[in-house]
Design a protein around this motif. Structure first.
Motif, PDB file in Angstrom:
ATOM      1  N   UNK A  85      77.701 -21.333  -0.778  1.00 37.26           N
ATOM      2  CA  UNK A  85      77.867 -19.926  -0.851  1.00 37.26           C
ATOM      3  C   UNK A  85      76.420 -19.335  -1.435  1.00 37.26           C
ATOM      4  N   UNK A  86      75.956 -18.517  -1.857  1.00 33.30           N
ATOM      5  CA  UNK A  86      74.677 -17.910  -2.561  1.00 33.30           C
ATOM      6  C   UNK A  86      74.879 -16.698  -3.131  1.00 33.30           C
ATOM      7  N   UNK A  87      74.986 -16.628  -4.440  1.00 32.79           N
ATOM      8  CA  UNK A  87      75.409 -15.525  -5.441  1.00 32.79           C
ATOM      9  C   UNK A  87      74.362 -14.994  -6.379  1.00 32.79           C
ATOM     10  N   UNK A 125      63.670 -10.791  -0.120  1.00 30.47           N
ATOM     11  CA  UNK A 125      64.005 -10.722   1.401  1.00 30.47           C
ATOM     12  C   UNK A 125      65.046 -11.692   1.850  1.00 30.47           C
ATOM     13  N   UNK A 126      64.922 -13.016   1.344  1.00 31.08           N
ATOM     14  CA  UNK A 126      65.939 -13.893   2.076  1.00 31.08           C
ATOM     15  C   UNK A 126      67.519 -13.873   1.099  1.00 31.08           C
ATOM     16  N   UNK A 127      67.119 -13.460   0.109  1.00 34.31           N
ATOM     17  CA  UNK A 127      68.386 -13.151  -0.859  1.00 34.31           C
ATOM     18  C   UNK A 127      69.200 -12.162  -0.273  1.00 34.31           C
ATOM     19  N   UNK A 128      68.482 -10.882  -0.217  1.00 38.72           N
ATOM     20  CA  UNK A 128      69.252  -9.701   0.674  1.00 38.72           C
ATOM     21  C   UNK A 128      69.840 -10.072   1.987  1.00 38.72           C
ATOM     22  N   UNK A 137      76.089 -15.704   3.355  1.00 36.80           N
ATOM     23  CA  UNK A 137      77.143 -15.593   2.198  1.00 36.80           C
ATOM     24  C   UNK A 137      77.854 -14.616   2.128  1.00 36.80           C
ATOM     25  N   UNK A 138      77.257 -13.315   2.058  1.00 35.03           N
ATOM     26  CA  UNK A 138      77.991 -11.964   2.501  1.00 35.03           C
ATOM     27  C   UNK A 138      78.923 -11.430   1.311  1.00 35.03           C
ATOM     28  N   UNK A 139      78.666 -12.073  -0.060  1.00 33.79           N
ATOM     29  CA  UNK A 139      79.613 -11.470  -1.101  1.00 33.79           C
ATOM     30  C   UNK A 139      78.790 -10.718  -2.085  1.00 33.79           C
ATOM     31  N   UNK A 140      77.541 -10.350  -1.717  1.00 38.20           N
ATOM     32  CA  UNK A 140      76.650  -9.677  -2.949  1.00 38.20           C
ATOM     33  C   UNK A 140      76.218 -10.770  -3.784  1.00 38.20           C
ATOM     34  N   UNK A 141      75.638 -10.270  -5.076  1.00 36.37           N
ATOM     35  CA  UNK A 141      75.163 -11.288  -6.121  1.00 36.37           C
ATOM     36  C   UNK A 141      74.327 -10.514  -7.119  1.00 36.37           C
ATOM     37  N   UNK A 185      75.689  -4.492  -2.563  1.00 34.11           N
ATOM     38  CA  UNK A 185      76.502  -5.059  -3.530  1.00 34.11           C
ATOM     39  C   UNK A 185      75.398  -6.255  -4.285  1.00 34.11           C
ATOM     40  N   UNK A 186      74.139  -6.057  -4.523  1.00 34.47           N
ATOM     41  CA  UNK A 186      73.444  -6.981  -4.911  1.00 34.47           C
ATOM     42  C   UNK A 186      72.596  -6.269  -6.210  1.00 34.47           C
ATOM     43  N   UNK A 187      72.616  -6.594  -7.474  1.00 32.44           N
ATOM     44  CA  UNK A 187      71.695  -6.139  -8.476  1.00 32.44           C
ATOM     45  C   UNK A 187      70.510  -6.830  -8.533  1.00 32.44           C
ATOM     46  N   UNK A 188      69.595  -6.241  -9.010  1.00 32.80           N
ATOM     47  CA  UNK A 188      68.154  -6.812  -9.282  1.00 32.80           C
ATOM     48  C   UNK A 188      67.480  -6.352 -10.552  1.00 32.80           C
TER      49      UNK A 188
END
Length: 267
Positions: A85-87, A125-128, A137-141, A185-188
């Protein structure tokens, strides 16, 4: 720091082989995350990962030049495949080339932009793409970009570096807005570390002396301490703890923010 705050999370830390990045990788692992260290210093990254793994955490390393789009794609794929995964992404990799404005070199400016600005932009870019719905991964992060107190103060001989770290702040805020509006669903967020006695931090002190802005390294460091209300330099662990907080659910309603971890120097 409470263990278990990041249980089940999978993190990539750029520039994680040493300094602040290594401290962040260790702190994330201590909080329960599995970590992947991305760095151009491949052997040192593996060594740092082995040290973390000896504590019982899952840890690995991947070669990553953050200015290279294709290497980002491979690194993120490695994180997903090996960690499952990748969060969390920590955009920590950065360089500082000291110069008076009158002596600025185009090649130095371009190099700092490539690592400090392009590198962060490609990481976002790649994290998004990986973390958003439908991604690998598809779970936000959570993404934390490492800016600098140099983005908030005027300090001599670091004009180029300050400019790139100011750009990191702007990238953070626009990315946070996009991620929220598009439902990723991603906080930055970003942090502004104060001067730390790492190899990079002490090189700056040496360069300040070389540019005749201080008589010796001790005086250069003392000048920074004198501008810091808490009266000392930062430690890498203090920077790491702030980043762990921003990655955790304790910060679940925080996005688009810049957190000073500078002892008050930038206020």
């Amino acid at each position: 720091m409470a263990n278990g705050r990041l249980d089940g999370r999978k993190a990539l830390i750029t520039g994680g082989a040493r300094g602040i990045g290594a401290a962040v990788a260790q702190a994330l692992a201590q909080a329960g995350a599995a970590v992947m260290i991305g760095d151009v210093l491949a052997d040192l990254a593996k060594q740092t990962a082995r040290g973390i793994a000896q504590t019982g955490a899952r840890a690995g390393a991947v070669a990553l030049d953050v200015s290279d789009d294709a290497q980002w794609a491979r690194a993120v794929g490695t994180v997903v495949d090996e960690l499952g995964g990748f969060d969390i992404l920590i955009n920590n990799a950065g360089i500082e080339i000291t110069s008076l404005v009158a002596d600025l070199q185009a090649a130095d400016l371009r190099r700092m932009c490539e690592i400090n600005v392009v590198g962060v932009g490609l990481g976002l870019k790649h994290a998004f793409r990986a973390m958003r719905p439908g991604g690998e991964a598809g779970r936000g992060g959570a993404v934390v970009n490492v800016s600098s107190v140099a983005a908030t103060i005027a300090f001599p001989a670091i004009a180029g570096y300050s400019a790139t770290k100011s750009a990191v702040d702007r990238l953070t805020r626009v990315a946070a807005m996009e991620a929220g509006k598009l439902g990723y669903g991603i906080r930055v967020n970003c942090v502004y570390p104060g001067l730390t006695p790492t190899e990079m931090g002490m090189k700056l002190a040496t360069d300040i002396v070389a540019n005749k802005l201080a008589p010796d390294v001790e005086s250069a460091v003392s000048a920074v301490v004198a501008q810091t209300p808490l009266g000392r330099l930062a430690t890498v662990d203090e920077i790491a703890d702030a980043i762990v907080f921003l990655c955790s659910d304790d910060a679940r309603f925080i996005t688009g923010a810049g957190m000073p971890v500078d002892g008050g120097m930038g206020m």
